[in-house]
Design an enzyme around this catalytic site. Structure first.
Site, PDB file in Angstrom:
ATOM      1  N   ASP A   1       0.878  -1.163   0.000  1.00  0.00           N
ATOM      2  CA  ASP A   1       0.000   0.000   0.000  1.00  0.00           C
ATOM      3  C   ASP A   1       0.922   1.223   0.000  1.00  0.00           C
ATOM      4  OD1 ASP A   1      -2.078   1.744   0.056  1.00  0.00           O
ATOM      5  OD2 ASP A   1      -3.124   0.820   1.731  1.00  0.00           O
TER       6      ASP A   1
HETATM    7  C1  BGC Z   1      -4.903   3.466   0.172  1.00  0.00           C
HETATM    8  C2  BGC Z   1      -5.026   2.482  -0.969  1.00  0.00           C
HETATM    9  C3  BGC Z   1      -4.900   3.214  -2.272  1.00  0.00           C
HETATM   10  C4  BGC Z   1      -3.586   3.955  -2.300  1.00  0.00           C
HETATM   11  C5  BGC Z   1      -3.363   4.731  -3.574  1.00  0.00           C
HETATM   12  C6  BGC Z   1      -3.668   4.332   0.043  1.00  0.00           C
HETATM   13  O1  BGC Z   1      -3.698   5.366   0.960  1.00  0.00           O
HETATM   14  O2  BGC Z   1      -4.888   2.783   1.388  1.00  0.00           O
HETATM   15  O3  BGC Z   1      -6.260   1.824  -0.888  1.00  0.00           O
HETATM   16  O4  BGC Z   1      -5.010   2.315  -3.343  1.00  0.00           O
HETATM   17  O5  BGC Z   1      -3.568   4.880  -1.238  1.00  0.00           O
HETATM   18  O6  BGC Z   1      -4.230   5.778  -3.681  1.00  0.00           O
END
Ligand code: BGC
Length: 803
Positions: free
Chosen positions: A320
């Site tokens: 993530d």
């Molecule tokens: C989130 C993810 C997301 C990523 C990119 C993160 O903060 O937890 O779900 O895909 O950001 O935007």
């Protein structure tokens, strides 16, 4: 000049200079570390086509020869091996982490960035390997709708939230939504969609529950697999997230989820496992949190032993955003790709590769997985994306799927509405419908149909007095009705003040309307968890609005329908007696208002069923004692910078660590075990017609169980019904839930009086439990009861089988 004035000016000037220098230094640090550190790795543009021995190909490395990796007649495996053998160590390491967040911010030349995409897999220019673009998210693509210097727009379709899609219990429909989302991604040049979410609704207050399907892992897994298959059949990848036990937003980047192996296997991992088994997604996103003491992104047991060795996952694991702390440990554990990538990670990987802390085998394994993804992408086939997805067709799918996932919770002979009714819309959300949640699960859609517009489109008359009261309220609170846009919209939930009509206003509304529809709205999302007051419970204004409206309308012999435009479970038990009907409309995406009108008008017969329990009190949830109560949020800065672990004695329960003391007793598994009364049970939902189940037949095959059941529409309107199959193990030797969902299916539309035989099948292995002592799945022998029912608390039809 006065001496003191001179000194003051010199001091002030120096301070200003210092601030300016610090600012410039900070900006340079930010730019070099997070934004533009991959300047030299930009996509090669001038790749020539060559024909050798009557085979035409792209000469990606410009050597005027046909290399194995350039030959798409060869297997992906062989091409990846060839590419790997041609890469330098430096090129390999570049591939292991993204190119920073520059592309997400739209920084860079058009052609080299897709504004709004949140990350990339770095191109390898020397070998002509293209950039792979990654973009959110679960309810539709999230790219920037406008671009500098261009008049045209790049809007995406806001589909219904995942909890609504799960409420449809219709795998084909979810596949269709995925298919539309995938084709939208393909046409906008996006290679991997960062979704679907497959975390379990452990507690109703997780701010991101709207992005997730259910409290039940089977429903989660089947819905997730349908979504993945729908998207990936377009040649676009998915990233199933957030693997695993990311069940709260409070301190999500550092929280340590302390979970038993059994709960992990049977509840939290199981949805992911079903998705891997049924859909083999291109990628999985590791979650920020720790599980039992180690960051998931650095956890070899979860990322390699379980995910790959046990389940056979073949794709890549990406982190993530800014997740994980130790870049080399992440690669070694099986977290192949670090997103969005920073220069610090690049340096750490390079150093670890040089000093042997990171093995060549680990580097090559991850690089090869990434290469296979690239080689399988449409980018590699030079797909000529036209930036022109079929938004009109996708809007229809959004509307149809939204209607099918709305759940009718109560109906005292009010709905469907009669055609000629004048409808008073109460509650600001009626005029300002919420399409979806906030954060990365938000979509930049071109429009959102409100309930007001939906009902007008359906030919109803919207009460002028109620509308006027809303308009005046809005004009008086102009600032609060300013909808945040873009980045701001991601993290700042829009929450305009509620309107309580005065007695005179209400009297006029009641006198001039035939019926009242009152909407309760809720919004939440990434970055924060929900709370009891004014969120789970109705606020004081809402309670007053509801009571006043119901009393006034009912005193005049008129009825009131409550529409819930929410993304997560709210308290209903204390007020559900007051209105005459309740429609859980969820957050239905950009067509939510039209879809709600389809249900209210009877154009579509409701067939949604709850994918989670609506409890009487939130405290009834077994997880409640171990869930952060304060709606705490993630800390942006610590997410980017990372934090040091606190000493044990300074750690705060439910913030630094969360004990999943309820074990496997999540959702209905707990409510059933404790025989607790609930407000609306898992799997429940009403229709405008009635259905009867009969003729249950259960056949035990070698590896699977086959169930046939007859469904008849015994009412007077066409409609669909969901058949739910639960298993129970009587006389179990171990502690087990009273029942567990094992399969489900939705009938096609059945005309009044018509029947259909529904056939369902599930592997016998689904009946196993996780044996912690033996560290393996175990199947108890003996008698099992198989139930076919219309909801979890329906006695349904049962048959005993012996295994
Ligand atoms: C989130 C993810 C997301 C990523 C990119 C993160 O903060 O937890 O779900 O895909 O950001 O935007």
């Amino acid at each position: 000049m006065n001496k003191w004035l001179k000194i003051t000016l010199i001091v002030l000037g120096s301070l200003l200079l210092l601030v300016a220098m610090a600012g410039a230094g900070g900006w340079m640090y930010l730019k070099n570390t997070f934004l533009d550190f991959e300047k030299n790795y930009t996509e090669k543009q001038d790749i020539q086509e060559l024909t050798i021995d009557a085979y035409t190909f792209l000469d990606r490395n410009g050597n005027e020869q046909l290399d194995i990796y350039e030959d798409d007649r060869r297997s992906i495996e062989a091409r990846a091996d060839d590419l790997l053998s041609k890469m330098t160590q430096e090129e390999k390491i570049h591939l292991l982490k993204g190119s920073g967040i520059a592309s997400a911010l739209g920084r860079g030349e058009i052609g080299q960035v897709i504004p709004g995409a949140v990350g990339t897999i770095v191109p390898t220019p020397r070998l002509g390997i293209p950039t792979i673009y990654l973009s959110d998210g679960p309810a539709g693509l999230r790219i920037q709708p406008t671009r500098k210097g261009e008049d045209r727009t790049y809007y995406c379709t806001a589909f219904p939230i995942a909890s609504l899609l799960a409420s449809s219990w219709n795998k084909d429909l979810v596949y269709q939504v995925g298919d539309a989302m995938g084709s939208e991604a393909l046409e906008y040049g996006i290679d991997v969609i960062l979704g679907p979410g497959a975390n379990i609704h452990r507690h109703p207050f997780c701010g991101r529950n709207f992005e997730y399907y259910s409290e039940d892992p089977l429903l989660t897994g089947k819905m997730g697999a349908a979504m993945v298959n729908g998207i990936e059949d377009n040649g676009v990848g998915t990233s199933v997230k957030h693997f695993v036990a990311n069940n709260q937003e409070t301190n999500r980047n550092n929280n340590n989820a302390i979970v038993s192996d059994r709960a992990l296997r049977e509840i939290y991992l199981r949805g992911f496992q079903i998705i891997v088994e049924d859909a083999q997604p291109w990628t999985i996103m590791s979650s920020y949190n720790k599980v039992n003491g180690s960051y998931v992104a650095e956890n070899e047991i979860l990322l390699t032993d379980v995910l790959r060795d046990d389940w056979g996952f073949e794709g890549i694991v990406m982190s993530d955003w800014f997740g994980g702390r130790d870049a080399p440990a992440m690669i070694s554990a099986g977290n192949d790709l670090l997103e969005p990538g920073t220069k610090l990670q690049w340096k750490a990987l390079k150093k670890a590769a040089e000093n042997g802390a990171l093995s060549q085998e680990a580097i090559d394994t991850s690089v090869k997985r990434i290469l296979k993804l690239i080689l399988g992408s449409k980018k590699m086939q030079n797909y000529d994306y036209g930036n022109d997805p079929n938004l009109a067709a996708h809007a229809k799918i959004a509307r149809q799927s939204a209607a099918e996932g709305m759940v009718l919770l109560k109906n005292n002979a009010v709905l469907p509405l009669r055609e000629t009714q004048n409808i008073a819309l109460i509650g600001v959300t009626s005029y300002d419908f919420i399409a979806g949640g906030t954060g990365s699960g938000d979509v930049n859609e071109a429009y959102t149909i409100s309930l007001e517009q939906g009902l007008s489109n359906a030919g109803f008359e919207v009460n002028a007095a109620a509308k006027q009261a809303f308009e005046t309220h809005k004009a008086n609170n102009e600032k609060a009705f300013d909808k945040p846009e873009g980045m701001q919209a991601m993290f700042q939930p829009y929450d305009p003040p509620e309107l309580v009509l005065t007695q005179e206003q209400l009297a006029e509304v009641v006198a001039t309307a035939d019926i009242g529809i009152l909407t309760i709205g809720r919004n939440s999302g990434e970055g924060g968890d929900r709370i009891v007051e004014g969120d789970f419970r109705l606020s004081e204004e809402e309670q007053e609005m509801l009571s006043n409206t119901c009393e006034a309308f009912q005193a005049a012999g008129k009825q009131v329908v409550v529409v819930l435009n929410i993304g997560g479970v709210i308290e209903t038990a204390s007020w559900k007696e007051q209105p005459d009907a309740i429609l859980l409309a969820w957050q239905g995406g950009q067509e939510g208002g039209n879809a709600a009108a389809d249900i209210l008008s009877g154009k579509v017969n409701p067939s949604g069923k709850l994918p989670m329990t609506f409890p009487i009190e939130v405290e009834d949830h077994a997880s409640h004692d171990n869930f952060p109560p304060g709606g705490g949020s993630m800390d942006m800065l610590s997410m980017i910078r990372g934090t040091k672990d606190k000493p044990l004695d300074e750690q705060v329960a439910n913030v630094d660590f969360t004990r999943y003391e309820e074990g496997i007793y999540v959702g209905y598994r707990h409510f059933d075990k404790e025989a607790l009364e609930v407000s609306y049970p898992f799997g429940s939902g009403l229709s405008y017609t009635d259905f009867d189940l009969s003729d249950l037949v259960v056949i035990v095959r070698e590896d699977s169980i086959l169930v046939n059941v007859e469904v008849q529409n015994t009412g007077d309107r066409p409609g669909k019904e969901v058949v739910q199959i639960y298993s129970t193990k009587p006389d179990s030797q171990i502690d087990r839930p009273e029942q567990e969902l094992q399969a489900f299916a939705k009938t096609p539309v059945l005309a009044p009086g018509a029947s259909a035989t529904v056939t369902l099948q599930f592997p016998i292995s689904y009946l196993r439990y996780w044996d912690e002592d033996g560290d393996r799945w175990q199947l108890e022998e003996g008698k099992y009861q198989i139930k076919a029912a219309k909801d979890s608390r329906d006695a349904g039809l049962t048959i005993d089988i012996v295994l």
